[in-house]
Design a protein around this motif. Sequence first.
Motif, PDB file in Angstrom:
ATOM      1  N   TRP A 114      40.332  -0.586  45.696  1.00  0.00           N
ATOM      2  CA  TRP A 114      39.028   0.063  45.608  1.00  0.00           C
ATOM      3  C   TRP A 114      39.181   1.511  45.140  1.00  0.00           C
ATOM      4  N   GLY A 115      40.246   2.160  45.555  1.00  0.00           N
ATOM      5  CA  GLY A 115      40.496   3.528  45.098  1.00  0.00           C
ATOM      6  C   GLY A 115      40.731   3.596  43.602  1.00  0.00           C
ATOM      7  N   GLN A 116      41.476   2.639  43.057  1.00  0.00           N
ATOM      8  CA  GLN A 116      41.759   2.622  41.623  1.00  0.00           C
ATOM      9  C   GLN A 116      40.505   2.325  40.798  1.00  0.00           C
ATOM     10  N   VAL A 117      39.687   1.394  41.259  1.00  0.00           N
ATOM     11  CA  VAL A 117      38.526   0.966  40.475  1.00  0.00           C
ATOM     12  C   VAL A 117      37.350   1.917  40.626  1.00  0.00           C
ATOM     13  N   TYR A 118      37.052   2.297  41.863  1.00  0.00           N
ATOM     14  CA  TYR A 118      35.828   3.049  42.122  1.00  0.00           C
ATOM     15  C   TYR A 118      36.077   4.486  42.565  1.00  0.00           C
ATOM     16  N   GLY A 119      37.337   4.871  42.670  1.00  0.00           N
ATOM     17  CA  GLY A 119      37.646   6.230  43.096  1.00  0.00           C
ATOM     18  C   GLY A 119      37.338   6.457  44.568  1.00  0.00           C
ATOM     19  N   THR A 120      37.283   5.395  45.349  1.00  0.00           N
ATOM     20  CA  THR A 120      37.002   5.475  46.780  1.00  0.00           C
ATOM     21  C   THR A 120      38.033   6.393  47.435  1.00  0.00           C
ATOM     22  N   THR A 121      37.565   7.324  48.218  1.00  0.00           N
ATOM     23  CA  THR A 121      38.483   8.280  48.842  1.00  0.00           C
ATOM     24  C   THR A 121      38.719   8.019  50.324  1.00  0.00           C
ATOM     25  N   ASP A 122      37.927   7.144  50.940  1.00  0.00           N
ATOM     26  CA  ASP A 122      38.178   6.783  52.328  1.00  0.00           C
ATOM     27  C   ASP A 122      39.583   6.203  52.411  1.00  0.00           C
ATOM     28  N   ALA A 123      40.400   6.743  53.328  1.00  0.00           N
ATOM     29  CA  ALA A 123      41.818   6.376  53.399  1.00  0.00           C
ATOM     30  C   ALA A 123      42.040   4.885  53.611  1.00  0.00           C
ATOM     31  N   VAL A 124      41.219   4.244  54.414  1.00  0.00           N
ATOM     32  CA  VAL A 124      41.379   2.813  54.686  1.00  0.00           C
ATOM     33  C   VAL A 124      40.850   1.986  53.521  1.00  0.00           C
TER      34      VAL A 124
ATOM     35  N   SER B 121      40.200   2.754  50.441  1.00  0.00           N
ATOM     36  CA  SER B 121      40.792   2.989  49.121  1.00  0.00           C
ATOM     37  C   SER B 121      41.960   2.057  48.826  1.00  0.00           C
ATOM     38  N   GLU B 122      42.633   1.551  49.870  1.00  0.00           N
ATOM     39  CA  GLU B 122      43.773   0.651  49.673  1.00  0.00           C
ATOM     40  C   GLU B 122      43.397  -0.834  49.722  1.00  0.00           C
ATOM     41  N   LEU B 123      42.144  -1.134  50.031  1.00  0.00           N
ATOM     42  CA  LEU B 123      41.697  -2.529  50.019  1.00  0.00           C
ATOM     43  C   LEU B 123      41.665  -3.049  48.582  1.00  0.00           C
ATOM     44  N   ILE B 124      41.783  -4.355  48.427  1.00  0.00           N
ATOM     45  CA  ILE B 124      41.805  -4.959  47.097  1.00  0.00           C
ATOM     46  C   ILE B 124      40.378  -5.162  46.593  1.00  0.00           C
ATOM     47  N   ALA B 125      40.051  -4.511  45.470  1.00  0.00           N
ATOM     48  CA  ALA B 125      38.746  -4.681  44.827  1.00  0.00           C
ATOM     49  C   ALA B 125      38.770  -5.890  43.904  1.00  0.00           C
ATOM     50  N   TRP B 126      39.916  -6.179  43.341  1.00  0.00           N
ATOM     51  CA  TRP B 126      40.091  -7.349  42.489  1.00  0.00           C
ATOM     52  C   TRP B 126      41.571  -7.685  42.436  1.00  0.00           C
ATOM     53  N   GLY B 127      41.868  -8.956  42.638  1.00  0.00           N
ATOM     54  CA  GLY B 127      43.255  -9.399  42.562  1.00  0.00           C
ATOM     55  C   GLY B 127      43.315 -10.840  42.132  1.00  0.00           C
ATOM     56  N   GLN B 128      44.471 -11.223  41.637  1.00  0.00           N
ATOM     57  CA  GLN B 128      44.650 -12.615  41.235  1.00  0.00           C
ATOM     58  C   GLN B 128      46.118 -12.984  41.204  1.00  0.00           C
ATOM     59  N   VAL B 129      46.346 -14.291  41.253  1.00  0.00           N
ATOM     60  CA  VAL B 129      47.650 -14.885  40.979  1.00  0.00           C
ATOM     61  C   VAL B 129      47.388 -15.945  39.926  1.00  0.00           C
TER      62      VAL B 129
END
Length: 141
Positions: free
Chosen positions: A35-45, A47-55
Amino acid sequence: MTIQTVAHLNFRGNARAVLAFYHAVFGGQQTCVTWGQVYGTTDAVQSELIAWGQVQSDDGFHVMAYDVPPERAWSAGDTPFFVAVTGNDATTLTRYWEGLTVGASIVHPLAPAGFSPLYGMLKDRFGITWVLSLSTSQAVA
């Protein structure tokens, strides 16, 4: 026209672990964007959640996942969906099954069934129900 259907799985804070597990089972490429990478979320928790992922593997396996942000309602539900993997190689299918069984609850063991030469169902350690089956050229009446 050609379409592709991909299961998109929603989680609450453990999408990265889920994707890492499926990557270990199925191989291929794993992508995790926070979420930090995509939306610039600054909340410490958050920001590290996955906004988009895949295998996505060369064998054709493809699953997407993300962490539902804390401000949105989310419930894993009881059994809201199954992820079905059908293949034509018993050895590969068995390898996938063995990988998915780690920490899983077996619903139906991987074995011959009336509609498939090899069929199994399990609920993995993340609560996702998987159905694996060997494809057959025989029509089911």
